[in-house]
Design a protein around this motif. Sequence first.
Motif, short mmCIF file in Angstrom:
data_model
loop_
_atom_site.label_atom_id
_atom_site.label_comp_id
_atom_site.label_asym_id
_atom_site.label_seq_id
_atom_site.Cartn_x
_atom_site.Cartn_y
_atom_site.Cartn_z
N ASN A 262 -10.34 26.72 6.63
CA ASN A 262 -11.45 27.68 6.59
C ASN A 262 -12.19 27.57 5.27
O ASN A 262 -13.43 27.60 5.22
N PHE A 263 -11.43 27.41 4.17
CA PHE A 263 -12.05 27.23 2.85
C PHE A 263 -12.89 25.96 2.83
O PHE A 263 -14.04 25.97 2.37
N LYS A 264 -12.34 24.86 3.33
CA LYS A 264 -13.06 23.58 3.28
C LYS A 264 -14.32 23.62 4.15
O LYS A 264 -15.38 23.11 3.73
N ALA A 265 -14.23 24.24 5.33
CA ALA A 265 -15.40 24.33 6.20
C ALA A 265 -16.48 25.21 5.57
O ALA A 265 -17.68 24.91 5.66
N SER A 266 -16.05 26.28 4.90
CA SER A 266 -17.01 27.17 4.23
C SER A 266 -17.64 26.46 3.03
O SER A 266 -18.84 26.60 2.78
N TYR A 267 -16.85 25.70 2.31
CA TYR A 267 -17.37 24.92 1.18
C TYR A 267 -18.42 23.93 1.69
O TYR A 267 -19.50 23.78 1.09
N PHE A 268 -18.09 23.27 2.79
CA PHE A 268 -19.02 22.31 3.38
C PHE A 268 -20.34 22.98 3.73
O PHE A 268 -21.43 22.44 3.45
N ALA A 269 -20.27 24.16 4.34
CA ALA A 269 -21.49 24.88 4.72
C ALA A 269 -22.36 25.19 3.51
O ALA A 269 -23.58 25.01 3.53
N SER A 270 -21.73 25.67 2.42
CA SER A 270 -22.52 25.99 1.23
C SER A 270 -23.11 24.73 0.60
O SER A 270 -24.22 24.75 0.05
N ALA A 271 -22.38 23.60 0.69
CA ALA A 271 -22.89 22.35 0.13
C ALA A 271 -24.09 21.84 0.91
O ALA A 271 -24.99 21.20 0.34
N ILE A 272 -24.12 22.09 2.24
CA ILE A 272 -25.28 21.69 3.05
C ILE A 272 -26.48 22.56 2.71
O ILE A 272 -27.61 22.07 2.54
N LEU A 273 -26.23 23.86 2.62
CA LEU A 273 -27.34 24.81 2.46
C LEU A 273 -27.91 24.81 1.05
O LEU A 273 -29.08 25.15 0.85
N LEU A 274 -27.07 24.46 0.05
CA LEU A 274 -27.53 24.47 -1.34
C LEU A 274 -27.23 23.10 -1.96
O LEU A 274 -26.19 22.91 -2.60
N PRO A 275 -28.11 22.11 -1.75
CA PRO A 275 -27.88 20.76 -2.29
C PRO A 275 -27.70 20.81 -3.81
O PRO A 275 -28.50 21.39 -4.52
N ARG A 276 -26.61 20.20 -4.27
CA ARG A 276 -26.17 20.45 -5.65
C ARG A 276 -27.13 19.91 -6.71
O ARG A 276 -27.32 20.56 -7.75
N GLU A 277 -27.72 18.74 -6.49
CA GLU A 277 -28.59 18.19 -7.54
C GLU A 277 -29.84 19.05 -7.72
O GLU A 277 -30.28 19.28 -8.85
#
Length: 499
Positions: A262-277
């Motif tokens: 659940n943590f990893k899937a949630s992390y993935f979602a935030s990484a898609i929605l907020l591109p880190r660079e």
Amino acid sequence: MDNDLIRLILGMKVRRLRQQAHFSLQDLAKKTGMSASYLNEIEKGKKYPKAEKIMSLADALSVGYDDLVSLRLEEDLGNLTPVLNSPLIQKFPFKLFGISAQDLIQLMARVPREMGILAKVLEDMGHNYDMRVEHFFHTALRSFQIINHNFFADIEKTADRFRKTRGWEADRIVGFDELLPVLKEEFGVTINLDCLADHPTLSHMRSVLTEDNQLLLHHALSQPRQAFAIGREIGYRLLKAEERAYSSPPLEVGTFEEVFNNFKASYFASAILLPRERLFRDLKSFFKLSFWDAEAFRNLMAGYKVTPETFFYRLSQLVPHYFRSKRVHFLKFERGAGESRAKLVKQLNMSNVHIPHGIGLKEQFCRRWLSLYVIDELEAEPEKDMVIGVQRSRFIEHDSEFFCISVAFRGMLDPNHYSSLTLGFQVDAALRKTVRFLPDPKVPHRELGQTCERCPLTAEHCQERVTEPTLYLEKKRRAEQLSALKQLRAGVSTAATTR
């Protein structure tokens, strides 16, 4: 009982019987015809021999075959039974921290009586505080996040590949409209916004995945929340999570893998929605402002079309990684309208300041915390949908200072329920170099404690105090008693010597 524990029990028995017979591994090897290394593997619980070899072991150790293969432990090992049968031992993610359950149980087998007593103490503590195995799972996950500074490059790369294969530019902001077709066309999951809110028992749920691949979403969810739920569902599938939660929030937790996935899937979602660079560049520009600008921060959040919680948590992932500010804490508080006590419902504490939390904590958090200030302000101004605040907080007992940013907002399903999110960064040379507006005189400075019960400030010095400093006074009283006892014993000792 699983195969690992069956091997461990046999291994403990063989080791104990060999020691009682005063045999070395080489002695036992000669008597059984097995190699010393193979016997060592048996004793460590790594190998389970065939029946004829167990018979040979039983003969050499002067015990019956049935006694050796029985899962019943002898009296000197019997205290380990509750440990071996404990869900904590069977399900805890030891491998995540570089050890195995076998390693731990082998250590326990050396002092079974003492470890059995310790296990009983821990079990009683768990019952007294209503601690379930899932609480240990979440604690283990937080520890793992802290070890990794809450940044996981493998999930970041998976999110990058996902965006790239769909032809999305690295900086493009995506949301509900982009993710919905992916979920439906590539993973065969459809969205249903109609039935969850009207369910007689589960109307408080945000999402439920049905067996026929329908993702039920509460119709009151905003589009940013819906986008996050869809992104998390895509994350589950791309990360091939076999054990997972099927509802949000989860009603029960069976294994650590469910929590971790659940943590990893949630992390993935935030990484898609907020591109880190892109977010890194935006934060870098924001931190270069010469003064604190709440409206600029609000616009920064709004530009990513995500919830405040997703935005703040994404910052907790990227700030330690990109800005060398490792001492960061993320807090989420909740409080009902008119209530006096706020609850700390989520926290990731990568700082060196102890933040009281846990099951059964009935203390009043310090009212000088920015997290509570912004909730109070939002409740006092019903025309506002959000309150953003900033503060430099110096913890009295730790003599450390943090720069904190908080946002308060109303509940998604209940407007009389308030939440606040806070990011705190320890004020050090790296932060002073990164955040130019840190010296802004408009940023309030406050001296604060942990909870009212633990705080040394008197009511005269703290107008926000809401209850007596009972724990502080008890600690002070105990210190005075210990000091008096030490002096008294020294005086008695001196008097006795002079007689």
